[in-house]
Design a protein around this motif. Structure first.
Motif, PDB file in Angstrom:
ATOM      1  N   ARG A 226      16.839  45.846  31.844  1.00  0.00           N
ATOM      2  CA  ARG A 226      15.606  46.590  31.565  1.00  0.00           C
ATOM      3  C   ARG A 226      15.909  48.051  31.245  1.00  0.00           C
ATOM      4  O   ARG A 226      15.160  48.693  30.503  1.00  0.00           O
ATOM      5  CB  ARG A 226      14.662  46.486  32.765  1.00  0.00           C
ATOM      6  CG  ARG A 226      13.903  45.172  32.863  1.00  0.00           C
ATOM      7  CD  ARG A 226      12.756  45.256  33.856  1.00  0.00           C
ATOM      8  NE  ARG A 226      13.230  45.404  35.219  1.00  0.00           N
ATOM      9  CZ  ARG A 226      13.394  44.403  36.074  1.00  0.00           C
ATOM     10  NH1 ARG A 226      13.109  43.158  35.694  1.00  0.00           N
ATOM     11  NH2 ARG A 226      13.806  44.622  37.307  1.00  0.00           N
ATOM     12  N   THR A 255      13.181  39.235  23.782  1.00  0.00           N
ATOM     13  CA  THR A 255      13.693  40.571  24.115  1.00  0.00           C
ATOM     14  C   THR A 255      14.117  41.379  22.905  1.00  0.00           C
ATOM     15  O   THR A 255      14.176  42.612  22.965  1.00  0.00           O
ATOM     16  CB  THR A 255      14.897  40.452  25.058  1.00  0.00           C
ATOM     17  OG1 THR A 255      15.953  39.757  24.371  1.00  0.00           O
ATOM     18  CG2 THR A 255      14.531  39.711  26.332  1.00  0.00           C
ATOM     19  N   LEU A 356      12.450  39.681  32.366  1.00  0.00           N
ATOM     20  CA  LEU A 356      12.392  40.740  31.347  1.00  0.00           C
ATOM     21  C   LEU A 356      11.100  40.708  30.540  1.00  0.00           C
ATOM     22  O   LEU A 356      10.994  41.404  29.524  1.00  0.00           O
ATOM     23  CB  LEU A 356      13.596  40.622  30.402  1.00  0.00           C
ATOM     24  CG  LEU A 356      14.969  40.883  31.025  1.00  0.00           C
ATOM     25  CD1 LEU A 356      16.061  40.682  29.996  1.00  0.00           C
ATOM     26  CD2 LEU A 356      15.050  42.294  31.593  1.00  0.00           C
ATOM     27  N   HIS A 359       9.613  43.738  28.436  1.00  0.00           N
ATOM     28  CA  HIS A 359      10.647  44.773  28.304  1.00  0.00           C
ATOM     29  C   HIS A 359      11.521  44.502  27.082  1.00  0.00           C
ATOM     30  O   HIS A 359      12.728  44.287  27.194  1.00  0.00           O
ATOM     31  CB  HIS A 359      11.518  44.832  29.565  1.00  0.00           C
ATOM     32  CG  HIS A 359      10.797  45.317  30.774  1.00  0.00           C
ATOM     33  ND1 HIS A 359      10.643  46.653  31.070  1.00  0.00           N
ATOM     34  CD2 HIS A 359      10.164  44.628  31.758  1.00  0.00           C
ATOM     35  CE1 HIS A 359       9.961  46.776  32.195  1.00  0.00           C
ATOM     36  NE2 HIS A 359       9.651  45.572  32.629  1.00  0.00           N
TER      37      HIS A 359
END
Length: 618
Positions: A226, A255, A356, A359
């Protein structure tokens, strides 16, 4: 209840009853047994394979090393859920398998080796092919398997067999420990009868584990990811073996982290996926390597970080770079002083993706990955489309094979300059479409490994790319492929020498010494090209042969080979001096520190400069 069988018969019955299981799907663990018979195994395992053919099909090989390569290729194609056993006589037949054992162990591929051994009872020592060691009459040539086997045992009494067989299966089916397993079988013991408990031959299912991450370590790994501004994923072979490619795709898309691939991990994403930046390391793309130099966090998944992957520890150049490694094997997960996540790749990616959520990487980093990948793809387009006067470049040959092959077809290679060019240039469309053995980079693996691949995937075309140097090392399994009706398409690249080591030799100032196939003159091996006709040799082994003239001729020949039901060797000449696109990465090969040769002295100066980029990750 007991069943009276010889030790050889008991081995065959046991192996035929072993299964692996993962995610509820079962696989027969031993699909068969390769064997070459001599006095050390013909009366034991040979007789057993004849009498119990329904338990374990037999395949005749032509070379002992090659049959281990074929078993390794089969195991890799089956994600290590199934393999083949290999049996030989004592002596040279056994020691011929040592190279194959090393390859299997280095690549973490399960193969079972059953070499015959000397007499346990010592009735007439020394017997034929016995290593007479005055320090211990218990020693035999099979002791040399110990350092290249993940489990080794010698069965000197029938009573020892059950525990050894169970230990062998424990190792073969452990994704963190698997490799070559050797059970040395003295020839008198193989033929000895014993009353075995029937439960030894009961159907046994070995569950392949999917270990999940430890929660505290997972949270630490997620926190590091992160915090990253320029993260990079390095996808290794563990992504393929754990069948985690869909999970990786979902994780990367969620991501936005760019994905680079090792040799074993190539195919983790399709080549044209928006997050794919291609191969990494000394044989990598400029896109992946540029991102590796800038990365502040590297997420390694199922990689053992070989020197090619790390460019001999010179690639990850950010002074503050941190590593998070996911691997089922703790020693690999702990490399580069990483946050160590001991877990199955698929399971780790799923929980990391959840951790995650919300993020994603900065838009600028995501866009930079796409731009760098687009630039590299343009370089590949140019290399594939190049039309040179004279003999074609190797890159052009790769381009034609890539163009003609189907999305699910498999390319097989192992050694020479070809694996490096394939890693950079080959456009993989299927997770199992790229099969390059680069853990041991063993010359001679190609045709034998391709045989194993095709046996495991008969519905795919298998293209074996092999140079003349590797072909001369081991081509005998062409005869096995013909005998078994296992179709291969072998692209035999003829450049009259060792092209890869020739290039390396020149780069270290050794002037391509000992790398050209030339006849001897008064001044050395600098005469005419050795008049070897490898196409004629391939035909003598039973394969169909097509001689291709240039790129267009190769394309036509490959299409004919695809249409044919038989193993076909396509012979094509190339220019060994034609360069491939550069990875802009280094590989540590020491250069002579003192020399009277100017090229060597210049190479040493370059080496000293490059060495300054090497670092230890502590």
């Amino acid at each position: 209840m007991n069943t009276r069988l010889t030790v050889g018969q008991a081995v065959v019955r046991f192996l035929g009853a072993q299964y692996s299981e993962r995610d509820g799907e079962e696989h027969r663990f031993f699909a068969g047994c390769f064997g070459i018979f001599g006095h050390g195994n013909v009366a034991g395992l040979g007789q057993a394979l004849l009498e119990h053919a329904d338990d374990l099909p037999y395949y005749m090989a032509r070379n002992e090393q090659a049959m281990v390569h074929a078993a390794a290729g089969y195991a890799r194609m089956n994600d290590r859920l199934s393999t083949l056993a290999c049996t030989t006589s004592i002596g040279p037949g056994a020691t011929n398998m040592v190279t194959g054992a090393a390859l299997a162990t280095i690549n973490r591929l399960p193969v079972l080796l059953l070499p015959g051994d000397i007499f346990a009872t010592r009735p007439a020592n020394p017997v034929l092919q016995e290593l007479e060691d005055a320090r211990s009459y218990d020693a035999s040539v099979n002791d040399c398997f110990k350092p290249v086997s993940k489990y080794w045992d010698r069965i000197n009494r029938p009573e020892q067999l059950p525990s050894a067989l169970l230990a062998a299966m424990r190792v073969l089916t452990d994704p963190a420990e698997t490799g070559a397993v050797t059970l040395a079988l003295p020839q008198d013991v193989q033929a000895e009868a014993f009353d075995w408990p029937d439960e030894l031959f009961a159907r046994r299912v070995w569950r392949i584990p999917r270990p999940v991450p430890e929660p505290a370590v997972l949270e630490e790994a997620a926190a590091i990811l992160r915090s990253a501004e320029r993260p990079l994923i390095v996808a290794g072979g563990g992504v393929i073996y754990s069948q985690a490619t869909d999970a990786l795709r979902a994780f990367a898309e969620r991501t936005g982290i760019p994905v680079a691939e090792t040799q074993a991990g190539k195919g983790s994403l399709p080549w044209d996926h928006e997050c794919s930046v291609g191969a990494i390391g000394a044989t990598g793309t400029t896109a992946a390597n540029a991102l590796a130099r800038e990365a502040d966090v590297v997420l390694g998944i199922g990689t053992r970080y070989s020197d090619f992957t790390t460019a001999s520890h010179s690639l990850f150049a950010n002074p503050g770079v941190r590593f998070v490694n996911v691997n089922v094997a703790r020693p690999d997960a702990a490399k580069l002083a990483a946050t160590t996540v001991v877990a199955d790749a698929r399971e780790a990616l799923r929980v990391l993706g959840t951790a995650l959520e919300g993020h994603p990487v900065p838009d600028a980093h995501r866009e930079r990955g796409r731009e760098l990948a687009a630039r590299w793809n343009a370089v590949v387009d140019e290399a594939f489309g190049e039309r040179r006067e004279g003999l074609p470049a190797q890159a052009e040959i790769i381009g034609v094979v890539n163009e003609v092959s189907g999305p699910r077809d498999v390319v097989v290679c192992a050694a020479g300059s070809m694996p490096g060019d394939l890693h950079k240039l080959w456009r993989t469309r299927d997770p199992k479409g790229y099969h390059v053995e680069y853990g041991y980079s063993c010359m001679g693996y190609e045709i034998a490994g391709g045989l194993g691949v095709k046996m495991a995937a008969p519905d795919r075309e298998v293209f074996v790319l092999v140079g003349d140097g590797s072909y001369l090392m081991m081509a005998q399994e062409l005869a096995t492929a013909v005998a078994e009706g296992v179709k291969l398409i072998v692209v035999l690249v003829q450049n009259h020498g060792y092209a890869s080591i020739g290039n390396l030799s020149e780069s270290v100032g050794a002037e391509r010494f000992g790398t050209r196939y030339r006849t001897r003159t008064a001044t050395g091996l600098d005469g005419e090209t050795v008049p070897v006709d490898l196409a004629a040799n391939a035909a003598s082994l039973g394969a169909d042969v097509l001689r291709a003239d240039g790129v267009d001729g190769l394309r036509d020949a490959l299409r004919k080979a695809i249409d044919s039901p038989r193993t076909t060797v396509v012979h094509v000449e190339t220019d060994p001096l034609a360069p491939a696109p550069d990875s802009e990465a280094w590989w540590d090969v020491p250069v002579a520190e003192v020399s009277a040769l100017a090229p060597t002295a210049e190479a040493r100066a370059r080496y000293d400069d490059d060495k300054k980029t090497q670092r230890r990750y502590l």
